[in-house]
Design an enzyme around this catalytic site. Sequence first.
Site, PDB file in Angstrom:
ATOM      1  N   ALA A  70       0.757  -1.199   0.062  1.00  0.00           N
ATOM      2  CA  ALA A  70       0.161  -0.040   0.051  1.00  0.00           C
ATOM      3  C   ALA A  70       0.771   1.300   0.030  1.00  0.00           C
ATOM      4  CB  ALA A  70      -1.005   0.002   1.355  1.00  0.00           C
ATOM      5  N   CYS A 130      -5.758   1.252  -8.904  1.00  0.00           N
ATOM      6  CA  CYS A 130      -4.764   0.983  -7.751  1.00  0.00           C
ATOM      7  C   CYS A 130      -5.792   1.011  -6.682  1.00  0.00           C
ATOM      8  CB  CYS A 130      -4.224   2.283  -7.609  1.00  0.00           C
ATOM      9  SG  CYS A 130      -3.221   2.403  -6.233  1.00  0.00           S
TER      10      CYS A 130
END
Lengths: 307, 306
Positions: A70, A130
Amino acid sequence: MSADAVKIGSLELKNPVLTASGTFGYGLEYDDFFDVARLGGICTKGLSRHPRAGNPPERICETPAGMLNAIGLANVGVEAFCRDKLPTLRARGVTVVANIFASTVEDFVVIAERLDAENGVHAIELNVSCPNVTHGGIEFGKDPTLAAQVTAAVRRATRLPLWVKMSPEAGDIAEVARACEASGADAVTAINTIRGMALDVEGMKMRLANRTGGMSGPALRPIALRIVWELAEAVSIPVIGIGGIYTARDALEFLLAGASAIQVGTANFSDPCAALRVADGIHDFCARHALAPADLIGRARRAASPA
Amino acid sequence: MNARRRLMIARLARRESIGDAYHVLYFDVPDGLEGRAGQFLMVRGAEWGDAPLLPRPMSLLTSGAAPSILIKVFGEGTLRMARTEPGEPFALLGPLGLPWRAPDAERRPILVAGGVGVAPLLFLARELAERGVRALSLYGGRSARDLPLADELARVSELEVATEDGSRGERGRVTELLERHLSSASAASRGPGGTEGPTRTQGRTQTERPLAAKAAPSDAVEVFTCGPDRMMARVAQLCAERGVPCEASLETPMACGYGVCLGCPVPLNAGGYLYACTAGPCVDARRIDWRSGEHAPNRASPAGDP
């Protein structure tokens, strides 16, 4: 056209191996390791309109045969890329696919226009998938209407070949891919990471500050391969395969399933030369079978019985 | 300046176990690895297959034809390393990262180590000893079992030890040892215009010192530290309060070690992050926002083994 070359629409790649966005920096971190121009191409770290610092730590953790990340699209921004990175890539003859990210259609257009004004960018890859940012990203990639909107807007803003990176989390990924094709995409890249999670049991808390992260690595490969197979059926534009490719054998599976090129991602972390190894391995395989990579694309489909 | 980074397949030459938890692995690199003290390797068994997937960042303990690392068993990767036998092939990527900055010849080095963080400091202490500089090493751990290579450190430096259970050296934390040394060092070296203003030290007031007295070079110190984040945060604070230079070797999880995964951000006081792999691991401790480490769940994990 050399024997190893493949075509993605109008763009010729020296060989079918690219590096995946977010796993290869800006292609300038490899001077000690190999000549990046030998690859089919590189996909840059996702570029945004303005620089981004990214998420707080922890950003990564390992999972069975994979990892979660992340990062939060930490990047130098499109302007610094054009000023500080692109001239060197251009001088070295690197095939550059600029991966771009925005949270609004307008910003996607601004970034694409900026890149269109430069020499040395060979294609744009839209990151509409994303999983690690609050706004934009995956929202565009899950919905065929939104994906079509952003694709069409960027299509109008640039003459560069346009690739769209698919989210595996779209309800009907084939429908999203068809919507992108109809809106002017020259290729689709499949797949981006799948959201996952890991907990620290002793600490009784999340491992990642972002709570969830995108899963990548070999654990993802069978899912990615299945999706590439389905998309090669669903669209007539090229499909670029990505998901846990570590070896030439892995890459060949994707080509045989219908991918016209592949991207090496997580493998770069443990071996900076992983993509070159894969390209050399494909070359050797082709030499052994007296075939060119282009002959392999979708070849396993011929033998498949109708689903 | 730094040696070219490369990926080597190197066989394990030998493994020296220090109890169950700590092991030194020596690799066979015939043409030599030109790593410097403070630099690190990404280490992974070449035959591990798909899991554990990622290489582990490990500070160099020694360099040259038999480069070595010190591991603490923490997760699956380090457990595999702890069980490895001579001849097993490893993929080593390195040398990586920034080494310790060159020690200041005008200052006495104090090395503050916590547990497995001793590795890059022992490397530094050996280099210093070769140049005739005997550093002061302060080494802490939970118990005597958590002080790997303490005897080696004693051979090349002046060693003081603190353990939380008192099983070796002083009972307490290594940062308490440091605090005491810094107090005496700064008391001896602080001349007029010292950072804390006029103070009574060693039974004298400042005015009793001759005005011309500058800190004698032998009284000035600088600190190099590696260990758990909380320990380094305290070391950094003690040094900052006294104007003592402090260099820290950061430990964070990382996937690549060479600047592309962006998985090793460390918050800076100036805002934003530095990446420990390429802008570290050795950094000026004043740059780091140590408080934010408390919110990161895994920062204390040795070398990022999850």
